[in-house]
Design an enzyme around this catalytic site. Structure first.
Site, PDB file in Angstrom:
ATOM      1  N   VAL A 156       0.974  -1.313  -0.051  1.00 29.41           N
ATOM      2  CA  VAL A 156       0.090   0.164  -0.122  1.00 29.41           C
ATOM      3  C   VAL A 156       0.940   1.326  -0.113  1.00 29.41           C
ATOM      4  O   VAL A 156       1.690   1.597   0.873  1.00 29.41           O
ATOM      5  CB  VAL A 156      -0.795  -0.049   1.222  1.00 29.41           C
ATOM      6  CG1 VAL A 156      -1.632   1.250   1.181  1.00 29.41           C
ATOM      7  CG2 VAL A 156      -1.839  -1.391   1.181  1.00 29.41           C
ATOM      8  N   HIS A 455       9.875  -5.900  19.597  1.00 33.58           N
ATOM      9  CA  HIS A 455       8.549  -5.520  20.257  1.00 33.58           C
ATOM     10  C   HIS A 455       8.177  -4.207  20.309  1.00 33.58           C
ATOM     11  O   HIS A 455       7.878  -3.537  21.274  1.00 33.58           O
ATOM     12  CB  HIS A 455       8.464  -5.888  21.789  1.00 33.58           C
ATOM     13  CG  HIS A 455       8.594  -7.468  22.036  1.00 33.58           C
ATOM     14  ND1 HIS A 455       9.100  -8.015  23.106  1.00 33.58           N
ATOM     15  CD2 HIS A 455       8.664  -8.634  21.161  1.00 33.58           C
ATOM     16  CE1 HIS A 455       9.211  -9.380  23.171  1.00 33.58           C
ATOM     17  NE2 HIS A 455       8.892  -9.776  21.918  1.00 33.58           N
ATOM     18  N   PRO A 499       4.203  -8.836  23.041  1.00 28.63           N
ATOM     19  CA  PRO A 499       2.835  -8.146  22.691  1.00 28.63           C
ATOM     20  C   PRO A 499       1.934  -9.129  21.628  1.00 28.63           C
ATOM     21  O   PRO A 499       1.017  -8.440  21.541  1.00 28.63           O
ATOM     22  CB  PRO A 499       3.368  -7.149  21.689  1.00 28.63           C
ATOM     23  CG  PRO A 499       4.644  -7.519  21.157  1.00 28.63           C
ATOM     24  CD  PRO A 499       5.159  -8.100  22.434  1.00 28.63           C
TER      25      PRO A 499
END
Length: 520
Positions: A156, A455, A499
């Site tokens: 994108v 993370h 996470p």
């Protein structure tokens, strides 16, 4: 560590989120989604884990694999320096203590990381095994839906907006398969959801015109919305590097599987039965501790805890340091052995051992993500600014000295070989007396060897103010309609664990928000 279940951390990290202004994101609010996503499978390896503290019917399968001999020894050594043994990190009571990890694994004991090894060897015929967010949520039934189109190898380039009203509205995206490839536009009737991670999410926002005005104008980007916090507040967990210990032959590690024939036998055994050396996790265990815990032997004899030690944790039962023992990634195979250069280096033949590392979970330092150019095809500039606050170096140094002491405690000390060997300089730190090392020597090791824990978070964080945050409590970008962000970039503060599970719980909660917004 993509195969480890992210530690849920008890309640304090998420209650801190709410205190930071993220109303509706406390532990009480997120716990139902942790349980909803998890499909925990009790096994003989975890008889003491309470099933009522885990989700048992969710799509993301978890279980506790077998424990390798070194982990049993490491846990006893942790206990002998004062770290308590805990049964389960993933409970409301918090994470302090040492134990073996629960992992994302399917019912046969296959983890997604291990399945990747099969796919590399047999790309055309590899089975769909293991458990990851992809296997849990992108099932064959989901992929067959008529309203879902999955586009691979695409990038994108920009989010598109309608500026016809007082508040811009996201109406779609532009994408290509290569920098010079044909341009495609995809329209959104309801929302654009951005989930590109803590590095690319802020990059894509800024390229699309959302971010600090001065930085956008410098790159000749039309400003859609001036949001100063885009790309700021970057926080990652920093690891001290690899402390390598050579072990005696009486404690065989899986370094013996450097032998191609033995490795092949182990691979076939695991592939057929899900058992054997390869069934053990790349990092089988670890500990969560506090750097201000007076019961742990952080200090050298005669040294007192410095007065400038600051409590940066989210609560009294929350850690600011993590210890892990682990192994390297050996080509396409993974065994519990020596890990060099963050797991990327190859172990020299003829020696065996284990790697121990300590990770700073609550750093004071924060960095930023900025644009190199106004093209998404040029990687953003990531500056973590590690140790820009000296407090972080001090905390990590304390943790490094502690793991050196753990490795000198029994029973691991009975199997460790502390002799210096100039032939293998990477063994140097593990051969040193932790009480004889100076702060400067430990600082030098950390500065030379420290690595990220992969993370990253907080670069488009959630909050109330447009000056200090990027999304509101519904994960919608401030001042933009129909644009929502769902990834670690929206964490209000860094958590004191891994996470993976929190971001899946966040996505589950967000899906309910989206359904409610569009169905009434």
């Amino acid at each position: 560590m993509p195969h480890l279940q992210s530690v849920v951390n008890g309640r304090t990290d998420y209650d801190e989120w709410e205190r930071e202004g993220a109303e509706g994101w406390s532990y009480k609010d997120l716990r139902p989604y942790f349980l909803k996503s998890e499909g925990f499978s009790p096994t003989v390896n975890n008889p003491d884990i309470r099933a009522d503290e885990h989700g048992t019917s969710g799509p993301w399968k978890t279980r506790r694999p077998g424990v390798d001999p070194i982990s049993k020894i490491m846990l006893k050594s942790c206990a002998n320096v004062g770290i308590p043994i805990t049964k389960d990190f993933n409970t409301p009571r918090g994470t302090l203590g040492a134990t073996t990890w629960t992992a994302f694994m399917d019912g046969k004991g296959y983890s997604e990381y291990k399945i990747q090894t099969i796919r590399q060897i047999y790309p055309k015929n590899s089975p769909r095994l293991g458990s990851s967010s992809a296997t849990a949520y992108l099932t064959s039934d989901v992929l067959a839906r008529r309203n879902l189109f999955v586009a691979l190898t695409c990038c994108v380039e920009k989010i598109l907006f309608d500026n016809g009203s007082n508040m811009p509205r996201a109406i779609g995206v532009e994408l290509r398969t290569s920098r010079d490839g044909p341009l495609f536009r995809v329209s959104a009737r309801k929302e654009v959801i951005l989930s590109a991670g803590a590095y690319v999410t802020p990059q894509l926002l800024m390229i699309s015109g959302i971010g600090p005005r001065a930085e956008l104008e410098e790159k000749e980007i039309k400003v859609i919305k001036d949001l100063p916090a885009v790309g700021k507040n970057l926080v990652d967990h920093a690891a001290c590097g690899s402390v390598v210990y050579r072990t005696t032959k009486s404690l065989p590690t899986y370094d013996r599987l450097n032998n191609p024939l033995r490795a092949l036998v182990a691979l076939v055994q695991w592939y057929i039965t899900g058992k054997g050396p390869m069934a053990v996790l790349t990092s089988p265990g670890g500990a969560f501790i506090r750097s201000d815990d007076p019961s742990l032997p952080y200090d050298t004899p005669g040294e007192q805890t410095p007065r400038n030690l600051v409590d940066l944790t989210s609560g009294p039962n929350a850690p600011d340091l993590e210890i892990a023992w682990w192994k390297q990634f050996l080509n396409i195979l993974s065994f519990p052995l020596i890990g060099l250069d963050g797991g990327l280096g190859k172990t020299p033949p003829g020696i065996q051992g284990i790697t121990i590392s300590v990770v700073s979970l609550r750093p004071k330092s924060s960095g930023e993500v900025t644009l190199k150019t106004n093209s998404v095809w040029d990687k953003p500039i990531v500056d973590p600014k590690w140790f820009s606050d000296e407090h972080d170096m001090h905390v990590l140094t304390r943790g490094l000295r502690l793991i050196l002491k753990i490795a000198r405690a029994k029973p691991f000390a009975d199997f460790a070989d502390y002799r210096e060997d100039k032939k293998y300089p990477f063994l140097w730190l593990g051969t040193q007396d932790p009480d004889a090392l100076s702060e400067e020597e430990l600082h030098g090791f950390i500065r030379q060897k420290s690595t990220p824990a992969w993370h990253p978070a907080c670069t488009a964080r959630m909050g109330k103010s447009e000056d200090s945050s990027v999304v509101d409590t519904k994960l919608q970008v401030h001042g933009i309609r129909s644009l929502r962000i769902i990834d670690t970039s929206v964490f209000p503060k860094q958590i004191s664990g891994h996470p993976c599970a929190p971001v899946i719980a966040m996505a589950e909660k967000a899906s309910d928000m989206i359904k409610k917004a569009h169905t009434g």
